[in-house]
Design an enzyme around this catalytic site. Structure first.
Site, short mmCIF file in Angstrom:
data_model
loop_
_atom_site.label_atom_id
_atom_site.label_comp_id
_atom_site.label_asym_id
_atom_site.label_seq_id
_atom_site.Cartn_x
_atom_site.Cartn_y
_atom_site.Cartn_z
N GLU A 163 0.86 -1.19 0.00
CA GLU A 163 0.00 0.00 0.00
C GLU A 163 0.89 1.24 0.00
OE1 GLU A 163 -2.46 2.53 -0.45
OE2 GLU A 163 -3.58 0.67 -0.06
N ASP A 194 -8.36 1.15 -7.93
CA ASP A 194 -8.88 2.33 -8.62
C ASP A 194 -9.41 1.90 -9.99
OD1 ASP A 194 -9.29 4.79 -9.95
OD2 ASP A 194 -7.71 5.74 -8.78
N GLU A 238 -16.17 -0.59 1.22
CA GLU A 238 -17.27 -1.29 0.57
C GLU A 238 -18.61 -0.92 1.21
OE1 GLU A 238 -18.40 -5.86 -0.88
OE2 GLU A 238 -16.70 -5.50 0.47
#
Length: 241
Positions: free
Chosen positions: A93, A143, A219
């Protein structure tokens, strides 16, 4: 008799990044985590190009290794590591506040089977991870680059498929999830064009969300906005020499 085993195409160095490096505003706790906990749970890639990581040295044991690309704040990564202590987990990340948040969770849960990287995941895979060394790759909610002119930035493409087939063990899996339906169909089509990836749900089908995949904060926010989610799981059938 000639060898008819399918071969994964070679992977050229990708010039276009699939992400934008955002620093954001880290909390004091996240900043402290980067200072105090990163040396324990984070790692830098080897200085030399194409130098590979030693998983046994990284984790202090031999165990199946899972890579999660773009773990956000680490909710799903930490949950998976807690569910499966017999596996090792690497999280990649670039978003520093998310890394700091994940470090705090790792320490809070006393996990020893998670290590984090801030390297570009494609570079990490192509230059620093040994072929046939990963049991699973997780790619959750990348993305979608939804504007047509930006589609070329999507991480899922033919070269990425070739790369993951080389890095996954035979029988290893790629688990992809997105809340952007056009990207779901794009990814389904691309994964299915790869001869050595097999859709566990059958050709042209999405996979129902496995219970083991945590519904993340990202989410849940999408669900409140009326977004759906689509999962794909493919098995790697590539035979490594």
């Amino acid at each position: 008799m000639p060898d008819t085993t399918p071969s994964a195409p070679s992977f050229p160095q990708r010039k276009i990044r699939s992400f934008v490096r955002r620093e954001g505003r880290a909390t004091l706790g996240q900043k402290q985590a980067m200072e105090v906990l990163w040396p324990k749970f984070g790692f830098e890639t080897p200085d030399a190009d194409a130098s590979t990581l030693d998983f046994k040295a990284l984790f202090g044991r031999d165990a199946p290794c899972v890579l999660e690309i773009g773990f956000g704040d680490g909710e799903a990564l930490v949950d998976a590591a807690m569910q499966l202590p017999e596996q090792n987990f690497i999280g990649a990340e670039v978003y520093t506040p998310g890394v700091g948040h994940c470090l705090i969770r790792i320490e809070h849960e006393s996990l020893e089977n998670v290590r984090l990287s801030q390297e570009d995941a494609v570079v990490l895979l192509s230059e620093h991870i040994v072929d046939a060394s990963l049991a699973e790759i997780k790619l959750f909610f990348p993305d979608p680059w939804h504007k047509k002119k930006h589609n070329k930035r999507r991480i899922v493409n033919a070269e990425f498929c070739a790369l993951i087939c080389k890095k996954l063990i035979t029988g290893g899996r790629i688990h992809f999830a997105t809340d952007w339906e056009p990207y779901a169909h794009w990814s389904l089509e691309i994964f299915e064009t790869c001869d050595t990836l097999e859709n566990i749900s059958g050709k042209g089908e999405f996979t129902p969300k496995p219970d083991a995949r945590l519904v993340t904060k990202f989410e849940r926010r999408g669900q409140r906005l009326g977004h759906g989610s689509w999962d794909l799981i493919f098995t790697n059938t590539f035979k490594h020499s």
